[in-house]
Design an enzyme around this catalytic site. Structure first.
Site, PDB file in Angstrom:
ATOM      1  CB  THR A 121      -1.456   4.717   3.169  1.00 58.84           C
ATOM      2  OG1 THR A 121      -1.617   3.847   4.281  1.00 58.84           O
ATOM      3  CG2 THR A 121      -0.006   5.132   3.104  1.00 58.84           C
ATOM      4  CE  LYS A 147       0.677   1.004   4.511  1.00 61.95           C
ATOM      5  NZ  LYS A 147       1.008   2.280   5.165  1.00 61.95           N
TER       6      LYS A 147
END
Length: 346
Positions: A249, A192
């Protein structure tokens, strides 16, 4: 009450030390900078990493590794992935019985292509490991330190060990689930950061929500594609350590990877960005490792490949986006059908 050593006095290690202290545990927070440790012990602050946050008196800073791990019940490894081997090598000099190890780092080691738990298992002999547990999920340290609601996953091949970690950390502000899919949890948490770097670049270039939504969803497809090839359950990537971590994120200014990508999109060079950040940007190393791994396993990862060329071959970010948009046409759900078909036919 347990005695817990948290190795790594950055923002995340400090925030987790606060959770443990809130739960009544005796916490030893280790760091290699003496002035930082002095600040923790004298002022009960760690302002470089968590500004204006007051730490509990039950969090004691240590600059001695030997003293920090003496007679503890669990060891939390909260150092960057590039420091993991060195820290494990130090730890094993000072323990002679099996310990519960919990790592909270998100990355893949370049060249070896090992996940963090595999690095730990290489460096720490089996007779010193009760178990290795991964604690991961959508969790900014800044919010955890302010006791804002946060949910994470404790993953281990040992359910008993995962439940021990769950019991150590869970409280009304910090909810912990358990999971047995260590590969999926680690791959989701690591990759990610690559997509967050790319999301920051698109924002830096001035692109809008459409581009970011496409990036997140196609990024998730890449994560699931590589993760499943490595043995993960594809459904893990729909959970906290997959989609959950990816959303937080890619969309938050708290994200180091997003901020680094944003600077790249605005025209800064990688070396300038890393110097400006002053903290580890895990996505840079992970991009290199994931690109190498995708080439080795012949897994298609166009976003990762494009970002690799931006970071390491000095390709212009806008040119990389244009190239992605002009790839050959394809269908959207073939990947998902293939992944789920392989999973449930086996």
């Amino acid at each position: 009450m347990k005695k817990v050593a948290v190795l790594g006095a950055g923002s995340w290690g400090t925030a987790l030390a606060m959770v443990l202290a809130d739960n009544g545990h005796e916490v030893r927070l280790w760091g290699h900078k003496k002035d930082q440790i002095d600040e923790i012990n004298v002022n009960h602050t760690n302002n470089k990493y968590l500004k204006d946050i007051i730490l509990s008196d039950s969090i004691v800073g240590f600059s001695s590794m030997q003293e920090s791990v003496a007679n503890v019940d669990a060891i939390i490894l909260a150092v960057p992935t590039k420091a993991m081997r060195e820290v494990c090598q130090d730890v094993k000099q000072y323990i002679d019985t099996p310990h519960l190890f919990v790592h909270v780092s998100k990355g893949i080691e370049p060249d070896t292509h090992l996940r963090v738990s595999e690095v730990i298992e290489e460096e720490l002999p089996a007779n010193l490991r009760e178990a290795v547990v991964v604690l991961s999920g959508p969790s900014h340290a800044e919010e955890v330190s302010k006791k804002q609601p946060t949910t994470v996953t404790a993953a281990s091949t040992s359910l008993e060990a995962a439940e021990k970690v769950q019991d150590l950390f869970i409280n009304q502000h910090f909810r912990v689930y358990t999971n047995s899919d260590v590969v999926g949890v680690e791959i989701g948490g690591s990759l990610k950061n690559i997509i967050a770097l790319a999301a920051g670049i698109t924002d830096g270039l001035g692109y809008g929500d459409n581009a970011k939504a496409a990036l997140i969803t196609r990024g998730l497809a890449e994560i699931a594609r590589l993760g499943s090839r490595l043995g993960a359950n594809p459904l893990t990537f729909l959970g906290l350590t997959g989609m959950g971590d990816l959303i937080v994120t890619c969309t938050s200014v708290h994200s180091r990877n997003w901020r680094a990508g944003n600077m790249l999109g605005k025209g800064m060079k990688l070396e300038e960005v890393l110097e400006n950040m002053g903290m580890v940007v895990e996505g840079v190393r992970t991009t290199k490792a994931a690109y190498q791994l995708s080439q080795k396993l012949q897994v298609k990862m166009p976003l990762t490949s494009s970002l690799y060329h931006v970071l390491f071959d000095h390709v212009n970010p806008k040119d990389a986006v244009d190239e992605l948009m002009n790839r050959n046409k394809t269908t959207e759900l073939d990947d998902l059908a293939q992944l789920l078909g392989d999973r449930f036919s086996s």
